[in-house]
Design a protein around this motif. Structure first.
Motif, PDB file in Angstrom:
ATOM      1  N   ARG B 141      -5.859  16.346  56.738  1.00 40.72           N
ATOM      2  CA  ARG B 141      -7.057  14.842  56.499  1.00 40.72           C
ATOM      3  C   ARG B 141      -5.963  14.091  55.886  1.00 40.72           C
ATOM      4  N   ARG B 142      -6.372  13.128  56.521  1.00 43.50           N
ATOM      5  CA  ARG B 142      -4.919  12.238  56.847  1.00 43.50           C
ATOM      6  C   ARG B 142      -5.381  10.834  55.655  1.00 43.50           C
ATOM      7  N   ARG B 143      -4.043  10.456  55.088  1.00 43.61           N
ATOM      8  CA  ARG B 143      -4.894   9.907  53.691  1.00 43.61           C
ATOM      9  C   ARG B 143      -5.443   8.327  54.122  1.00 43.61           C
ATOM     10  N   GLY B 144      -7.045   7.900  53.658  1.00 45.00           N
ATOM     11  CA  GLY B 144      -7.719   6.906  53.616  1.00 45.00           C
ATOM     12  C   GLY B 144      -8.455   7.201  55.534  1.00 45.00           C
ATOM     13  N   GLU B 145      -8.357   8.490  55.838  1.00 41.71           N
ATOM     14  CA  GLU B 145      -9.088   8.310  57.254  1.00 41.71           C
ATOM     15  C   GLU B 145     -10.772   8.334  57.171  1.00 41.71           C
ATOM     16  N   ASP B 146     -10.716   8.274  55.658  1.00 41.22           N
ATOM     17  CA  ASP B 146     -12.652   8.196  55.686  1.00 41.22           C
ATOM     18  C   ASP B 146     -12.791   7.009  55.099  1.00 41.22           C
ATOM     19  N   VAL B 147     -12.475   6.638  54.594  1.00 46.46           N
ATOM     20  CA  VAL B 147     -12.690   4.811  53.685  1.00 46.46           C
ATOM     21  C   VAL B 147     -11.307   4.638  53.583  1.00 46.46           C
ATOM     22  N   ARG B 148     -10.645   3.087  53.719  1.00 45.63           N
ATOM     23  CA  ARG B 148      -8.947   2.328  52.882  1.00 45.63           C
ATOM     24  C   ARG B 148      -9.971   1.433  51.883  1.00 45.63           C
ATOM     25  N   PRO B 149      -8.493   1.242  51.152  1.00 47.95           N
ATOM     26  CA  PRO B 149      -8.941   0.743  50.194  1.00 47.95           C
ATOM     27  C   PRO B 149      -9.037  -0.432  50.451  1.00 47.95           C
ATOM     28  N   GLY B 150     -10.261  -1.494  50.238  1.00 49.76           N
ATOM     29  CA  GLY B 150     -10.889  -3.113  50.214  1.00 49.76           C
ATOM     30  C   GLY B 150     -12.402  -2.560  51.472  1.00 49.76           C
ATOM     31  N   ASP B 151     -12.117  -1.391  51.913  1.00 52.70           N
ATOM     32  CA  ASP B 151     -13.490  -1.290  52.930  1.00 52.70           C
ATOM     33  C   ASP B 151     -14.846  -1.393  52.084  1.00 52.70           C
ATOM     34  N   VAL B 152     -15.676  -2.026  52.883  1.00 50.77           N
ATOM     35  CA  VAL B 152     -16.861  -2.232  51.955  1.00 50.77           C
ATOM     36  C   VAL B 152     -17.241  -0.405  51.890  1.00 50.77           C
ATOM     37  N   VAL B 153     -17.935   0.140  50.462  1.00 50.74           N
ATOM     38  CA  VAL B 153     -18.458   1.357  50.380  1.00 50.74           C
ATOM     39  C   VAL B 153     -19.860   1.590  50.059  1.00 50.74           C
ATOM     40  N   LEU B 154     -20.793   0.762  49.073  1.00 52.10           N
ATOM     41  CA  LEU B 154     -21.803   0.276  49.228  1.00 52.10           C
ATOM     42  C   LEU B 154     -22.055  -0.588  49.209  1.00 52.10           C
ATOM     43  N   GLY B 155     -23.660  -1.114  50.177  1.00 55.19           N
ATOM     44  CA  GLY B 155     -23.972  -2.794  49.966  1.00 55.19           C
ATOM     45  C   GLY B 155     -24.807  -2.934  48.444  1.00 55.19           C
ATOM     46  N   ALA B 156     -24.579  -4.399  48.123  1.00 55.06           N
ATOM     47  CA  ALA B 156     -25.485  -4.930  46.390  1.00 55.06           C
ATOM     48  C   ALA B 156     -26.641  -4.659  47.217  1.00 55.06           C
ATOM     49  N   GLY B 157     -28.248  -4.208  46.027  1.00 55.72           N
ATOM     50  CA  GLY B 157     -28.904  -4.290  46.628  1.00 55.72           C
ATOM     51  C   GLY B 157     -29.522  -2.564  47.209  1.00 55.72           C
ATOM     52  N   THR B 158     -28.214  -1.737  46.980  1.00 52.42           N
ATOM     53  CA  THR B 158     -28.134   0.013  47.920  1.00 52.42           C
ATOM     54  C   THR B 158     -28.984   0.945  46.109  1.00 52.42           C
ATOM     55  N   VAL B 159     -30.222   1.359  46.154  1.00 49.59           N
ATOM     56  CA  VAL B 159     -30.775   2.559  45.336  1.00 49.59           C
ATOM     57  C   VAL B 159     -30.125   3.360  45.039  1.00 49.59           C
ATOM     58  N   LEU B 160     -28.922   4.052  44.420  1.00 47.50           N
ATOM     59  CA  LEU B 160     -28.168   4.743  43.937  1.00 47.50           C
ATOM     60  C   LEU B 160     -28.031   6.076  43.827  1.00 47.50           C
ATOM     61  N   GLY B 161     -28.393   6.545  44.864  1.00 51.07           N
ATOM     62  CA  GLY B 161     -28.727   8.344  45.533  1.00 51.07           C
ATOM     63  C   GLY B 161     -27.494   9.027  44.726  1.00 51.07           C
ATOM     64  N   ALA B 162     -27.500  10.400  45.260  1.00 51.91           N
ATOM     65  CA  ALA B 162     -26.909  11.050  44.538  1.00 51.91           C
ATOM     66  C   ALA B 162     -25.376  11.387  45.349  1.00 51.91           C
ATOM     67  N   THR B 163     -25.507  10.410  46.744  1.00 51.59           N
ATOM     68  CA  THR B 163     -24.590  10.794  47.358  1.00 51.59           C
ATOM     69  C   THR B 163     -24.396   9.328  47.636  1.00 51.59           C
ATOM     70  N   HIS B 164     -24.417   8.127  46.937  1.00 54.32           N
ATOM     71  CA  HIS B 164     -23.704   7.018  46.911  1.00 54.32           C
ATOM     72  C   HIS B 164     -23.413   6.873  45.923  1.00 54.32           C
ATOM     73  N   LEU B 165     -23.333   8.245  44.954  1.00 52.63           N
ATOM     74  CA  LEU B 165     -22.295   8.320  43.197  1.00 52.63           C
ATOM     75  C   LEU B 165     -21.569   8.545  44.091  1.00 52.63           C
ATOM     76  N   SER B 166     -21.792   9.381  44.800  1.00 54.20           N
ATOM     77  CA  SER B 166     -20.397  10.592  44.779  1.00 54.20           C
ATOM     78  C   SER B 166     -19.095   9.575  46.006  1.00 54.20           C
ATOM     79  N   ALA B 167     -19.590   8.597  46.540  1.00 58.22           N
ATOM     80  CA  ALA B 167     -18.691   8.019  47.599  1.00 58.22           C
ATOM     81  C   ALA B 167     -17.872   6.769  46.737  1.00 58.22           C
TER      82      ALA B 167
END
Lengths: 406, 406
Positions: B141-167
């Protein structure tokens, strides 16, 4: 390797529903009733006034109207909550508040708006002019007209919302027999884990599984009991589990169940749990058993996507069984909007985005495909597509199973 | 008497959204994100192994297969969480665990199942026979292959469920800026009230409104703060409210707002709240205002059905506005399955049962009609039918408005 069904049967065959528990109504919101609720009190519990106004005998006001008001002497106040209301004699009235018991002698109420008296706080008048000829029973709520003692107010199995609790209280109940919310211990394992928000440093990663599992437990109707994380030390793990066990109805661990040399959950609990491989992807390595013959323990793999899939496929059904609900929920169906590859010989559970329509249409939540390490894209997943063991590729338009959660 | 819309405008014009608050991820479940979540860490944070097995240089295994395995000396273990992995030189290998950093020199991983070594805990072998010629990058698994620093992981307004918190945790966050759950004080009033489950005795009734309002607050996404009940004593009410105010974002009282002589909420708070009559049934008498310029107070009538209707029509929209969501939700429509009578000049909100279909079909939850004291039948209500002010009877088949809640 055993099939998903064989493993589910193994698990569910050993999970007993929790004993119902009597809890105060203030703690029963969201829980499932374990018995019918029978009215102890009548609702309303006594004849009472539906309006602020004057308690009268209807026979005394025959013919009263706006142009021909009738005057009655007022013998006293009947406030709500009074235990000794004044008696209303023939040709007389009493001032009465909403909810106050209808005084002896009276058989109707004339609202204050149909009198010569002002609404709200005012001195008790010596007499009142009334502009309405009420029928007997006007603005009187009769004892038991809503519920009689012995009536079934709520049925066993009801999930208790605000209005259910209100009805139970009105019918005389302060406690209700419910299926308790399962208390589920949440324990992450691995030397590589560090707490959320701390710079992990080389070779380490934040513990994202603890919040993931705690959140999934809550979404499945359980009460998570966070136990933090332990490193790759079987003794430490055993100590944490032993200390927590008395206050747990179930335990979910993540990590340490694979074929590595330091698989800590396997090392610590191989005497008590069965470790096996299940023909699914992700989530192949699984451990399960009862601790002290009572507490089901789910030893899930450590990868977040494996955790999420294992939870929905194995843990959530068991939590439903713990609260006396049917463990198995039928799969839905959907059409694949795009194609993807599937692992030979294993049932695939793929996190997907769902476009609702006459037929739901799904596509992988992770652009990259079915890799089990795509933590961030997991956040977007709305369901799991389920693909049979003998399928090695899904083509656009193919029908797939759909596992959704509330 | 003012219209429902005029009253809603009066209320919503004075309710300010609560300031966002930074909370630990463990307390953010179910709350709404107040800002985008930007990745601080890469996911994965470093190149790492996707399997338990052996880290190698792919070039050293060209041609390896089941019939022609290649032997490599093993220079050490690379466990997950290690900070100083061994280096893999040309023609050599290291044993590696899932999630462990790919050691310097290695460019691929061969799973333990494709070696001559046993899975699980075993002594480190001096050499390993490998039966697969991996491509460079295999099971890495390569460093950053899922997310790179600076990427938007969750958008404002999201109602936070289990998987959002994990991310969010995987992306480096330990706290999140969220809209806090409004803390809503719940206070019932009236001398006639006694606690749930206690024999009320003559003239008294159980306080069913406290559990009703607390439950409605919870169902609307707020956190109820139970304040019990007070009798018809304005001083006592003022004292309870003053003591609770610092920890409240809103307050809901029930009872004591009508035209009786002992209307305690009116007596206690007429300086701070506006009391008015709204052209609706039930729920005509209403009080509203801000205490200390900050805490919206809803003084509802005391009847449980009035409480429930007033909550959905006036309080729930304000709670949505407190958490930065649109206050107003559009009404649905339904067909009346049976007829019923309506009050002239007032908008009717009638608790109904709903039969879903191409068009929802509704009938009164209380067999007896629209009486506002039908506490027990209220429990069965699934929605409110909404009938315009100028309608005095609904006939079977008529279209009515439909107010539903989550």
């Amino acid at each position: 390797m055993i099939t998903v069904e064989e493993y589910q049967e193994h698990v569910l065959g050993r999970v007993e529903p929790l004993a119902p528990r009597r809890v105060p109504v203030t703690e029963a919101h969201g829980l499932r009733l374990a018995e019918d609720v029978i009215a102890v009190l009548a609702v309303p519990p006594f004849d009472n006034s539906a309006m602020d106004g004057f308690a009268v005998r209807a026979a005394d006001l025959v013919g009263a109207s706006g142009t021909a008001p009738v005057a009655l002497p007022v013998d006293g106040d009947v406030p709500a909550g009074t235990t000794r209301p004044v008696t209303v004699g023939p040709g007389r009235a009493a001032r009465i508040m909403t909810g106050a018991p209808l005084p002896p002698g009276a058989d109707a109420v004339v609202p204050v708006e149909l009198s010569d008296q002002p609404p709200g706080a005012a001195a008790l008048p010596a007499r009142v002019l009334l502009r309405r000829a009420p029928e007997a029973g006007a603005h009187v709520r009769r004892r038991g007209e809503d519920v009689r003692p012995g009536d079934v107010v709520l049925g066993a199995g009801t999930v208790l919302g605000a209005t259910h609790l209100s009805a139970a209280v009105s019918a005389g109940h302060g406690e209700l027999l419910v299926r308790p919310r399962p208390r589920v211990g949440v324990l992450a394992t691995g030397d590589e884990l560090c707490p959320p928000g701390v710079d992990p440093g080389p070779g380490r990663i934040p513990d994202s599984n603890s919040v993931l599992v705690a959140g999934l437990v809550r979404e499945a109707g359980g009460e998570p009991v966070p136990l933090g994380s332990v490193g790759d030390d079987p003794e430490a793990l055993r100590a944490v589990v032993a200390a927590a066990l008395p206050r747990l109805d179930a335990l979910v661990t993540s990590g340490g169940v694979s074929v590595g040399t330091k698989d800590v959950v396997k090392a610590a609990l191989s005497g008590e749990l069965d470790f096996t491989t299940v023909a699914m992807q992700p989530g192949k390595p699984q451990g399960f058993g009862l601790l002290e013959g009572r507490v089901p323990v789910f030893a899930l793999p450590g990868n977040p996507v494996s955790v999420m899939v294992s939870f929905h496929v194995h843990v959530a059904p068991a939590l439903r069984q713990l609260v006396g609900r049917p463990a198995r929920v039928p799969l839905g169906t959907a059409r694949a909007a795009v194609g993807w590859r599937c692992p030979p010989g294993r049932r695939q559970y793929l996190p997907v985005l769902v476009d609702d329509g006459p037929v739901a249409s799904v596509r992988p939540a992770a652009a990259g495909g079915s890799g089990s390490h795509l933590v961030a894209s997991l956040a977007a997943a709305q369901a799991l597509a389920v693909v049979a063991e003998d399928v090695d590729a899904v083509a656009p338009g193919d029908e797939v199973g759909l596992l959704q959660w509330p």
